[in-house]
Design a protein around this motif. Structure first.
Motif, PDB file in Angstrom:
ATOM      1  N   LEU A  38     -15.243  86.928  19.790  1.00 40.71           N
ATOM      2  CA  LEU A  38     -16.370  86.873  20.731  1.00 40.71           C
ATOM      3  C   LEU A  38     -16.089  86.005  21.958  1.00 40.71           C
ATOM      4  O   LEU A  38     -16.726  86.176  22.997  1.00 40.71           O
ATOM      5  N   GLY A  39     -15.193  85.048  21.831  1.00 44.09           N
ATOM      6  CA  GLY A  39     -14.899  84.158  22.952  1.00 44.09           C
ATOM      7  C   GLY A  39     -15.903  83.048  23.153  1.00 44.09           C
ATOM      8  O   GLY A  39     -15.713  82.176  23.992  1.00 44.09           O
ATOM      9  N   VAL A  40     -16.996  83.065  22.400  1.00 45.03           N
ATOM     10  CA  VAL A  40     -18.002  82.013  22.390  1.00 45.03           C
ATOM     11  C   VAL A  40     -18.407  81.778  20.935  1.00 45.03           C
ATOM     12  O   VAL A  40     -18.162  82.626  20.066  1.00 45.03           O
ATOM     13  N   LYS A  41     -19.036  80.655  20.691  1.00 45.73           N
ATOM     14  CA  LYS A  41     -19.446  80.318  19.330  1.00 45.73           C
ATOM     15  C   LYS A  41     -20.570  81.244  18.869  1.00 45.73           C
ATOM     16  O   LYS A  41     -21.594  81.361  19.544  1.00 45.73           O
ATOM     17  N   PRO A  42     -20.425  81.916  17.721  1.00 43.02           N
ATOM     18  CA  PRO A  42     -21.501  82.776  17.233  1.00 43.02           C
ATOM     19  C   PRO A  42     -22.649  81.962  16.644  1.00 43.02           C
ATOM     20  O   PRO A  42     -22.439  80.888  16.087  1.00 43.02           O
ATOM     21  N   GLN A  43     -23.857  82.487  16.782  1.00 40.20           N
ATOM     22  CA  GLN A  43     -25.041  81.863  16.178  1.00 40.20           C
ATOM     23  C   GLN A  43     -25.302  82.381  14.765  1.00 40.20           C
ATOM     24  O   GLN A  43     -25.898  81.689  13.948  1.00 40.20           O
ATOM     25  N   VAL A  44     -24.892  83.605  14.491  1.00 41.94           N
ATOM     26  CA  VAL A  44     -25.109  84.226  13.184  1.00 41.94           C
ATOM     27  C   VAL A  44     -23.829  84.913  12.734  1.00 41.94           C
ATOM     28  O   VAL A  44     -23.172  85.596  13.529  1.00 41.94           O
ATOM     29  N   ILE A  45     -23.465  84.721  11.457  1.00 44.49           N
ATOM     30  CA  ILE A  45     -22.323  85.394  10.844  1.00 44.49           C
ATOM     31  C   ILE A  45     -22.769  85.905   9.478  1.00 44.49           C
ATOM     32  O   ILE A  45     -23.337  85.146   8.680  1.00 44.49           O
ATOM     33  N   THR A  91     -18.037  73.787   7.571  1.00 42.31           N
ATOM     34  CA  THR A  91     -17.320  73.764   8.848  1.00 42.31           C
ATOM     35  C   THR A  91     -17.987  74.725   9.823  1.00 42.31           C
ATOM     36  O   THR A  91     -18.152  75.912   9.521  1.00 42.31           O
ATOM     37  N   ALA A  92     -18.374  74.218  10.988  1.00 42.41           N
ATOM     38  CA  ALA A  92     -19.044  75.048  11.986  1.00 42.41           C
ATOM     39  C   ALA A  92     -18.068  76.034  12.619  1.00 42.41           C
ATOM     40  O   ALA A  92     -16.878  75.734  12.768  1.00 42.41           O
ATOM     41  N   PRO A  93     -18.539  77.216  13.007  1.00 40.34           N
ATOM     42  CA  PRO A  93     -17.678  78.148  13.744  1.00 40.34           C
ATOM     43  C   PRO A  93     -17.349  77.607  15.126  1.00 40.34           C
ATOM     44  O   PRO A  93     -18.051  76.727  15.650  1.00 40.34           O
ATOM     45  N   THR A  94     -16.304  78.151  15.716  1.00 35.03           N
ATOM     46  CA  THR A  94     -15.906  77.772  17.070  1.00 35.03           C
ATOM     47  C   THR A  94     -15.951  79.023  17.955  1.00 35.03           C
ATOM     48  O   THR A  94     -16.348  80.097  17.513  1.00 35.03           O
ATOM     49  N   SER A  95     -15.502  78.881  19.173  1.00 35.15           N
ATOM     50  CA  SER A  95     -15.476  80.024  20.087  1.00 35.15           C
ATOM     51  C   SER A  95     -14.431  81.061  19.696  1.00 35.15           C
ATOM     52  O   SER A  95     -14.419  82.159  20.244  1.00 35.15           O
ATOM     53  N   SER A  96     -13.570  80.740  18.732  1.00 40.62           N
ATOM     54  CA  SER A  96     -12.524  81.684  18.343  1.00 40.62           C
ATOM     55  C   SER A  96     -12.525  82.039  16.863  1.00 40.62           C
ATOM     56  O   SER A  96     -12.124  83.149  16.498  1.00 40.62           O
ATOM     57  N   VAL A  97     -12.956  81.113  15.974  1.00 37.94           N
ATOM     58  CA  VAL A  97     -12.853  81.374  14.531  1.00 37.94           C
ATOM     59  C   VAL A  97     -14.115  80.928  13.803  1.00 37.94           C
ATOM     60  O   VAL A  97     -14.899  80.116  14.294  1.00 37.94           O
ATOM     61  N   PHE A  98     -14.293  81.483  12.598  1.00 39.06           N
ATOM     62  CA  PHE A  98     -15.255  80.934  11.646  1.00 39.06           C
ATOM     63  C   PHE A  98     -14.512  80.619  10.353  1.00 39.06           C
ATOM     64  O   PHE A  98     -13.446  81.186  10.064  1.00 39.06           O
ATOM     65  N   THR A  99     -15.047  79.680   9.575  1.00 35.89           N
ATOM     66  CA  THR A  99     -14.435  79.254   8.318  1.00 35.89           C
ATOM     67  C   THR A  99     -15.162  79.898   7.158  1.00 35.89           C
ATOM     68  O   THR A  99     -16.393  79.966   7.146  1.00 35.89           O
ATOM     69  N   VAL A 100     -14.412  80.381   6.193  1.00 32.48           N
ATOM     70  CA  VAL A 100     -15.009  80.985   5.008  1.00 32.48           C
ATOM     71  C   VAL A 100     -14.881  80.032   3.832  1.00 32.48           C
ATOM     72  O   VAL A 100     -13.839  79.396   3.643  1.00 32.48           O
ATOM     73  N   GLY A 101     -15.956  79.910   3.067  1.00 32.11           N
ATOM     74  CA  GLY A 101     -15.933  79.111   1.850  1.00 32.11           C
ATOM     75  C   GLY A 101     -15.476  79.950   0.669  1.00 32.11           C
ATOM     76  O   GLY A 101     -15.031  81.093   0.811  1.00 32.11           O
ATOM     77  N   THR A 102     -15.620  79.394  -0.509  1.00 25.04           N
ATOM     78  CA  THR A 102     -15.152  80.086  -1.715  1.00 25.04           C
ATOM     79  C   THR A 102     -15.934  81.357  -1.990  1.00 25.04           C
ATOM     80  O   THR A 102     -15.429  82.277  -2.633  1.00 25.04           O
ATOM     81  N   TYR A 103     -17.170  81.471  -1.503  1.00 23.66           N
ATOM     82  CA  TYR A 103     -17.953  82.695  -1.727  1.00 23.66           C
ATOM     83  C   TYR A 103     -17.420  83.882  -0.930  1.00 23.66           C
ATOM     84  O   TYR A 103     -17.660  85.030  -1.304  1.00 23.66           O
ATOM     85  N   ASN A 104     -16.735  83.608   0.168  1.00 22.68           N
ATOM     86  CA  ASN A 104     -16.327  84.670   1.086  1.00 22.68           C
ATOM     87  C   ASN A 104     -14.814  84.745   1.279  1.00 22.68           C
ATOM     88  O   ASN A 104     -14.337  85.183   2.313  1.00 22.68           O
ATOM     89  N   ASN A 105     -14.065  84.304   0.269  1.00 16.97           N
ATOM     90  CA  ASN A 105     -12.611  84.276   0.440  1.00 16.97           C
ATOM     91  C   ASN A 105     -11.880  84.599  -0.859  1.00 16.97           C
ATOM     92  O   ASN A 105     -10.812  84.071  -1.124  1.00 16.97           O
ATOM     93  N   PHE A 106     -12.470  85.444  -1.706  1.00 17.76           N
ATOM     94  CA  PHE A 106     -11.719  85.951  -2.851  1.00 17.76           C
ATOM     95  C   PHE A 106     -10.601  86.863  -2.342  1.00 17.76           C
ATOM     96  O   PHE A 106     -10.574  87.246  -1.173  1.00 17.76           O
ATOM     97  N   ASP A 107      -9.684  87.216  -3.226  1.00 17.63           N
ATOM     98  CA  ASP A 107      -8.610  88.136  -2.846  1.00 17.63           C
ATOM     99  C   ASP A 107      -9.178  89.551  -2.820  1.00 17.63           C
ATOM    100  O   ASP A 107      -8.906  90.377  -3.700  1.00 17.63           O
TER     101      ASP A 107
END
Length: 200
Positions: A38-45, A91-107
């Motif tokens: 998005l190039g900017v910080k998202p408000q909703v993911i 961890t808050a998202p940035t203008s380029s990435v968001f961080t996934v926790g254990t709920y959203n990062n299974f294989d």
């Protein structure tokens, strides 16, 4: 292909509309980052595991005034918000990435829908109701076509009102994001610069 995060993602993004669709494969830990384009910080993911059943674990910037990244809420549930690092690894998202926790990062394969506010087009925020049929006025700066609200101080439905089904005020019954129930209840006033709840 987006390599901004520790996981390479596949992104379709419309930066003018502030919306991107992100595909990625989880690595199994709770500290990965994913590029959203998005190039900017998202408000909703809103990420969802495509390889298994499970919930839509939503990040919303207005869910807490001091540390929204510490919280998450389920789009497919009436539950209140939860303070849990499993959503976003605190961890808050940035203008380029968001961080996934254990709920959203299974294989597994994931899709994430990311939204960034665009003036005059979209608005994400919070308000405090007044418990009256003459509800609080919520300013958006434009006439919204789609309004979705959820109580975060306790359990409650995800209410959806829109101008596609009802082009006049008072809009008709709510739809419910977490339920397959028929529309019901009373609606809201959708105004030229915001909206106004009309139920207690």
């Amino acid at each position: 292909s987006n390599t901004d995060g520790s996981i390479t993602s596949t992104v379709q993004a419309n930066t003018d509309a502030g919306f991107s669709i992100v595909l990625y494969n989880g690595e199994g830990d709770g500290q990965a980052t994913v590029g959203h384009g998005l190039g900017v910080k998202p408000q909703v993911i809103i990420p969802k595991n495509r390889g298994a059943s499970g919930s839509f674990h939503m990040y919303h910037e207005a869910i807490d005034s001091s540390a929204p990244e510490d919280y998450g809420i389920l789009l497919n549930s009436t539950n209140t918000r939860a303070d849990d690092a499993g959503f976003h690894n605190d961890t808050a998202p940035t203008s380029s990435v968001f961080t996934v926790g254990t709920y959203n990062n299974f294989d597994n394969d994931y899709v994430a829908y990311c939204f960034a506010e665009v003036e005059g087009y979209s608005k994400f925020g919070s308000y405090t109701g007044n418990g009256s049929t003459d509800g609080a006025f919520i300013y958006t700066g434009f006439r919204p076509a789609f309004v979705m609200t959820k109580k975060t101080s306790g359990t409650g439905n995800w209410y959806i009102n829109d101008t596609g089904r009802y082009s006049f005020n008072l809009t008709g019954g709510h739809l419910y994001a977490e339920s397959n129930s028929a529309e019901s209840g009373s609606g809201i006033d959708i105004l030229s610069n915001g909206f106004k709840p009309r139920n207690t």
